[in-house]
Design a protein around this motif. Structure first.
Motif, PDB file in Angstrom:
ATOM      1  N   UNK A 194       0.898  -1.178  -0.154  1.00 39.71           N
ATOM      2  CA  UNK A 194      -0.268   0.072   0.385  1.00 39.71           C
ATOM      3  C   UNK A 194       1.106   1.042   0.095  1.00 39.71           C
ATOM      4  N   UNK A 195       2.029   1.051  -0.163  1.00 38.24           N
ATOM      5  CA  UNK A 195       3.142   2.248  -0.142  1.00 38.24           C
ATOM      6  C   UNK A 195       3.008   2.988  -1.855  1.00 38.24           C
ATOM      7  N   UNK A 196       3.516   3.638  -2.261  1.00 39.10           N
ATOM      8  CA  UNK A 196       3.716   4.254  -3.266  1.00 39.10           C
ATOM      9  C   UNK A 196       4.820   3.524  -3.986  1.00 39.10           C
ATOM     10  N   UNK A 197       4.839   3.529  -5.071  1.00 38.43           N
ATOM     11  CA  UNK A 197       6.003   2.973  -5.798  1.00 38.43           C
ATOM     12  C   UNK A 197       6.814   4.509  -6.223  1.00 38.43           C
ATOM     13  N   UNK A 198       7.980   3.973  -7.249  1.00 38.70           N
ATOM     14  CA  UNK A 198       9.164   5.115  -7.417  1.00 38.70           C
ATOM     15  C   UNK A 198       8.962   5.694  -8.753  1.00 38.70           C
ATOM     16  N   UNK A 199       7.454   5.771  -8.969  1.00 37.11           N
ATOM     17  CA  UNK A 199       7.265   6.184 -10.483  1.00 37.11           C
ATOM     18  C   UNK A 199       7.352   7.422 -10.605  1.00 37.11           C
ATOM     19  N   UNK A 200       7.597   8.841  -9.792  1.00 38.03           N
ATOM     20  CA  UNK A 200       7.459   9.807  -9.295  1.00 38.03           C
ATOM     21  C   UNK A 200       8.826  10.166  -8.358  1.00 38.03           C
ATOM     22  N   UNK A 201       9.907   9.379  -8.929  1.00 45.93           N
ATOM     23  CA  UNK A 201      10.370   9.706  -7.881  1.00 45.93           C
ATOM     24  C   UNK A 201      11.381   8.717  -7.125  1.00 45.93           C
ATOM     25  N   UNK A 202      12.379   8.794  -6.108  1.00 44.71           N
ATOM     26  CA  UNK A 202      12.339   8.018  -5.306  1.00 44.71           C
ATOM     27  C   UNK A 202      11.759   8.499  -3.933  1.00 44.71           C
ATOM     28  N   UNK A 203      10.904   6.665  -3.622  1.00 40.02           N
ATOM     29  CA  UNK A 203       9.946   7.312  -3.019  1.00 40.02           C
ATOM     30  C   UNK A 203      10.339   5.979  -1.509  1.00 40.02           C
ATOM     31  N   UNK A 204      11.405   5.673  -1.475  1.00 40.37           N
ATOM     32  CA  UNK A 204      12.049   4.114  -0.924  1.00 40.37           C
ATOM     33  C   UNK A 204      12.321   2.820  -1.352  1.00 40.37           C
ATOM     34  N   UNK A 205      12.327   1.835  -0.146  1.00 39.32           N
ATOM     35  CA  UNK A 205      13.052   0.368  -0.564  1.00 39.32           C
ATOM     36  C   UNK A 205      12.965  -0.123   0.665  1.00 39.32           C
ATOM     37  N   UNK A 206      13.061  -1.408  -0.427  1.00 37.89           N
ATOM     38  CA  UNK A 206      13.631  -2.197   0.782  1.00 37.89           C
ATOM     39  C   UNK A 206      13.850  -3.966   0.482  1.00 37.89           C
TER      40      UNK A 206
END
Length: 126
Positions: free
Chosen positions: A39-51
């Protein structure tokens, strides 16, 4: 009482967080979880995070700093029973704060010597 996993969480300026994630994902070829499945945003519009999962209940998290997400590093210890760990910590003179119930987990917080934030958490029994 059992430790089930360790998590490393780092929040930094967006350009630093993105570069760190690139090292884990591209440079070290670590698999990356699809954030949209949580339910977290993907990285389409810039970096939003990574696990980056490492083993059962263990992973590396990298996030850009922003509102409600200050820069810093945290050690997260995944345990089988956070309430039991909190009771043991208190019996041994520590003062964990919490619990906080979030993301399906019961979470307690400590500040380690030198100021490193630490949490210990277990799945909530709902």
């Amino acid at each position: 009482m059992t430790v089930l996993g360790l998590r490393f969480c780092h929040v930094a300026a967006p350009e630093h967080a993105s570069a760190m994630a690139a090292i884990f994902g591209n440079g070290l070829a670590m698999p990356q979880l699809d954030l949209t499945k949580f339910g977290l945003p993907g990285n389409q519009d810039g970096f939003t995070g990574a696990i980056f999962p490492a083993a059962d209940n263990s992973w590396v998290e990298v996030w850009p700093e922003g509102e409600g997400m200050p820069a810093g590093t945290m050690l997260q210890v995944v345990v089988d029973d956070a309430d039991a760990y909190a009771a043991t910590a208190r019996a041994n003179g520590l003062e964990p704060s919490g619990p906080v119930d979030a993301h399906g987990e019961r979470i307690y917080y400590l500040s380690l010597p030198g100021g490193l934030p630490m949490s210990f958490q277990s799945r909530r029994a709902d």
